[in-house]
Design an enzyme around this catalytic site. Sequence first.
Site, mmCIF file in Angstrom:
data_model
loop_
_atom_site.group_PDB
_atom_site.id
_atom_site.type_symbol
_atom_site.label_atom_id
_atom_site.label_comp_id
_atom_site.label_asym_id
_atom_site.label_seq_id
_atom_site.Cartn_x
_atom_site.Cartn_y
_atom_site.Cartn_z
ATOM 1 N N GLU A 34 0.816 -1.225 0.000
ATOM 2 C CA GLU A 34 0.000 0.000 0.000
ATOM 3 C C GLU A 34 0.848 1.272 0.000
ATOM 4 O O GLU A 34 0.558 2.242 0.692
ATOM 5 C CB GLU A 34 -1.005 -0.062 1.153
ATOM 6 C CG GLU A 34 -1.937 -1.258 0.976
ATOM 7 C CD GLU A 34 -2.934 -1.482 2.095
ATOM 8 O OE1 GLU A 34 -2.934 -0.714 3.066
ATOM 9 O OE2 GLU A 34 -3.733 -2.436 1.984
ATOM 10 N N GLU A 55 -5.608 -10.203 -3.154
ATOM 11 C CA GLU A 55 -6.399 -10.244 -1.911
ATOM 12 C C GLU A 55 -7.885 -10.133 -2.229
ATOM 13 O O GLU A 55 -8.591 -9.276 -1.695
ATOM 14 C CB GLU A 55 -5.985 -9.104 -0.967
ATOM 15 C CG GLU A 55 -4.519 -9.103 -0.573
ATOM 16 C CD GLU A 55 -4.160 -7.977 0.390
ATOM 17 O OE1 GLU A 55 -5.090 -7.404 1.016
ATOM 18 O OE2 GLU A 55 -2.960 -7.673 0.527
#
Length: 571
Positions: free
Chosen positions: A340, A443
């Site tokens: 991220e 994910e």
Amino acid sequence: MKTFLTVFYSFILTGFIVDAVSYDYSYTNECLENPKKPQYDGGIVVNPELKQGSTGWTSFGNAKLQLRVSETGNEFVVARQRNRSFDSVSQEFFLDKDKLYTFSAWLQISNGDAAVVATFKTPTGYHDAGSTRAKSGCWSMLKGGLTVNKSGPAHLYFQSENPLVDIWVDSVSLQPFTPEEWKSHQYQSIEKVRRSKVKIQAVDGEGKPQGNRTLIIAQKFARFPFGCAINKNILTNQAYKNWFISRFKYTTFENEMKWYSNEARQNREDYNTSDALLQFTKSNGISVRGHNVFWDDPKYQPYWVHNLGPKRLAAAATTRIRSVMRRYSGQVIAWDVLNENLHFNFFERKLGWTAASKFYATARALDRTAGLFLNDFNTIESPGDQASSPDSYLSKIRQIRAGGYHGPLSIGLEGHFRYANIPYMRSAIDKVASSGLPIWITEVDVQAGPNQAAVLDQVLREAHAHPSVHGIVLWSAWSPQGCYRMCLTDNNFNNLPTGNVVDTIIRQFFNVEVTATTDVNGFYETSLIHGDYEVSFADQYQSEKDMNLTQMAQHFVVEASEDTLHVKVLA
């Protein structure tokens, strides 16, 4: 990446012949002197190249429109004297809620560079179709897509948060597809990149063809990675183990390999749980993605990290990357080196803008075989998040390269979906694929709701069919208190509707079994998903000796190839 040409082809889908325009996977990442021709010849756009003056185009908001011709003869329209973000050029369409729309345009602005978003205003709301980072002096391609929840009129316009720039527009395309046509694209892509032709011949011990014999062709291992996250709960729950092992050969540890798990207190490392999980996966032939070395979100640092100055933080980060990667190098197939980093910049803010490049360089030195990933969310899920838009992702890759790292790099697209904008998802993958780097969807989950299972099915099929996607991992590690966002089973490991979706996908693509009969010359010809197979005979025999001989499974491997694989099996 090879471009599929815009031509008509026929595809048999659930008993019907579908004539469909081929999907155009191409995307131009370079800023060009002149825009390219519109995809699909503009689709349903009126006057897509502005060769008929302003026909079809009107002003949106307070913008003044001006038609221009470049020195090279290119015609385009300019939205001038803008004073609000949405002042723009516009065209009206009728959008069908049962169709999927792919959109593209070429844009330029009068000075500097700025994000420009393509938006459709409908009676039920505003739908962003995609964005690009437009520049002055050259043309940038915007590619996106959308669906609408109610049929009706829609006004296309372009918006930029900088109202001081003029927006130049050319080569606009809006192409509708029916759901059947969209599925035909998926089928065509799977046939091209996931399957290969196989011709099996059954012969006896003297090499004579054996006609009219019944074959069982069973896939034992799929070459395309498809997995699901796990956590420490699996170590003490046999039912969880049984359910997982029967389905998956790839996984990611949900939290157990993260820094805050391995070094909750400075200089007191604890790898007991991640070691135990790795032992479990090894003993069951399951490959592991290392998740993660660093997480750039300040909330998820070990508490003690926040108190460190730059020098001490750099030293602690070096210790961390060396510790976890030396411990597990050669035991994992990939590392999420930075998690991220598009949304957060904890390390770059503290250590300088080249911190990411240095982490990747160190990671490459520590593990020269595993894929090294940048991993982030909302690149394919949402067209409204500029922090992780495909353009921002590509820009981050360029920044990592500019910082001095030129080694292998891979793209992780998390895939935490609230709803399915499948045309946008496909276009976003097209855009990041222009980097030429391997892509995994890392994910995958879907927010709870009445359509959760249906959305999951759409997302998984789109991801698996895209020619640039190299692997998929579901984010559904089980916990008795509930999963992160999406469980596949209840607490007794009975499938939920989402689990049924996953099992169907596995049966179709990752655990294939085909029963077939050879022709009079002993041949059976088909295309098979890439993987390892066993073939045996289902016939009944009089002699126990013959039965023992013929029921011995014979192995073969189907790999990516344009040539037909010829397999002889002894009957």
